[in-house]
Enzyme design. Sequence first.
Site: not given
Length: 134
Positions: A11, A83, A90
């Site tokens: 996250c 999230c 990412c």
Amino acid sequence: MENKKTIYFLCTGNSCRSQMAEAWGKQYLGDKWNVYSAGIEAHGVNPNAIKAMNEVNIDITNQTSDIIDANILNRADLVVTLCSHADAVCPSTPPDVHRVHWGFDDPAGKEWSEFQRVRDEIGERIKRFSETGE
């Protein structure tokens, strides 16, 4: 031991959601999976996340808030973003690393009941994964 799979929960700040996911993951998946969590940034473990997990008799006081480790990311069997921010930013995962998105609300800065609700939702989701593989 070496044939355990690796699951990596991600996250934004590795403060609330991914910390709770790591703890639930260790509880429900620990016999078959190496369980890790990290964030795009490391904001420290939120005291309310610790308190929320204590309510269900899971101690996360020794968990640390870490930024994404490329070595873990690249060898993970499953990467789970928690999230939309983490899902969007990412680092790219290798083609052989399976990546899924399980979105949960961020309880940080919200009232106590939000921590409890999100904790329970994450726990239920990981329990379902442990039972069904989905």
